[in-house]
Design a protein around this motif. Structure first.
Motif, PDB file in Angstrom:
ATOM      1  N   VAL A  10       0.874  -1.173   0.000  1.00  6.44           N
ATOM      2  CA  VAL A  10       0.000   0.000   0.000  1.00  6.44           C
ATOM      3  C   VAL A  10       0.912   1.223   0.000  1.00  6.44           C
ATOM      4  O   VAL A  10       1.810   1.328   0.834  1.00  6.44           O
ATOM      5  CB  VAL A  10      -0.926   0.021   1.243  1.00  6.44           C
ATOM      6  N   VAL A  11       0.697   2.137  -0.942  1.00  3.88           N
ATOM      7  CA  VAL A  11       1.507   3.350  -1.034  1.00  3.88           C
ATOM      8  C   VAL A  11       0.644   4.543  -0.647  1.00  3.88           C
ATOM      9  O   VAL A  11      -0.461   4.706  -1.168  1.00  3.88           O
ATOM     10  CB  VAL A  11       2.081   3.534  -2.456  1.00  3.88           C
ATOM     11  N   VAL A  12       1.155   5.336   0.288  1.00  7.95           N
ATOM     12  CA  VAL A  12       0.454   6.528   0.773  1.00  7.95           C
ATOM     13  C   VAL A  12       1.394   7.728   0.659  1.00  7.95           C
ATOM     14  O   VAL A  12       2.607   7.562   0.535  1.00  7.95           O
ATOM     15  CB  VAL A  12      -0.014   6.347   2.240  1.00  7.95           C
ATOM     16  N   ALA A  13       0.839   8.920   0.704  1.00 12.02           N
ATOM     17  CA  ALA A  13       1.645  10.134   0.572  1.00 12.02           C
ATOM     18  C   ALA A  13       2.690  10.245   1.679  1.00 12.02           C
ATOM     19  O   ALA A  13       3.822  10.668   1.447  1.00 12.02           O
ATOM     20  CB  ALA A  13       0.755  11.367   0.553  1.00 12.02           C
ATOM     21  N   SER A  14       2.326   9.885   2.896  1.00 11.42           N
ATOM     22  CA  SER A  14       3.269   9.824   4.012  1.00 11.42           C
ATOM     23  C   SER A  14       2.784   8.729   4.964  1.00 11.42           C
ATOM     24  O   SER A  14       1.574   8.513   5.101  1.00 11.42           O
ATOM     25  CB  SER A  14       3.388  11.170   4.739  1.00 11.42           C
TER      26      SER A  14
END
Length: 98
Positions: A67-71
């Protein structure tokens, strides 16, 4: 989020600032409709570094339930899991084996 329970690694609150700085957190567990999914969360910069390191070493980069998130913060992770659930993308995740 009544259908979702999130379990962060033990002591996460004590080192959340460090996780955000590193941009990577393995071992987040999402329990969705009773099924467990162990996730690894990255921010885009750290993911790029990981991919580059793997490729330079002659390996492929592979991460289950990425899962890739902004931060990498609790708020961003919760929001991402809610979005995955609300958009029906849970089927894109692989549940933990029983």
């Amino acid at each position: 989020m009544s259908n979702i329970v999130l379990e962060f690694p033990p002591g996460f609150e004590d080192y959340a600032w460090e996780v955000e700085a590193k941009g990577w957190l393995p071992g987040v567990v999402a329990v969705i409709h009773g099924r467990r999914y162990t996730l690894t969360v990255y921010d885009p910069a750290r993911l790029t570094q990981g991919v580059d390191e793997a490729l330079k070493g002659g390996r492929a980069f592979l991460e289950r339930n990425l899962v890739v998130v902004a931060s990498v913060t609790r708020e961003r992770i919760v929001s991402a899991i809610q979005e995955i659930f609300q958009t029906g993308r849970v089927s894109d995740l692989r549940p933990d084996s029983g």
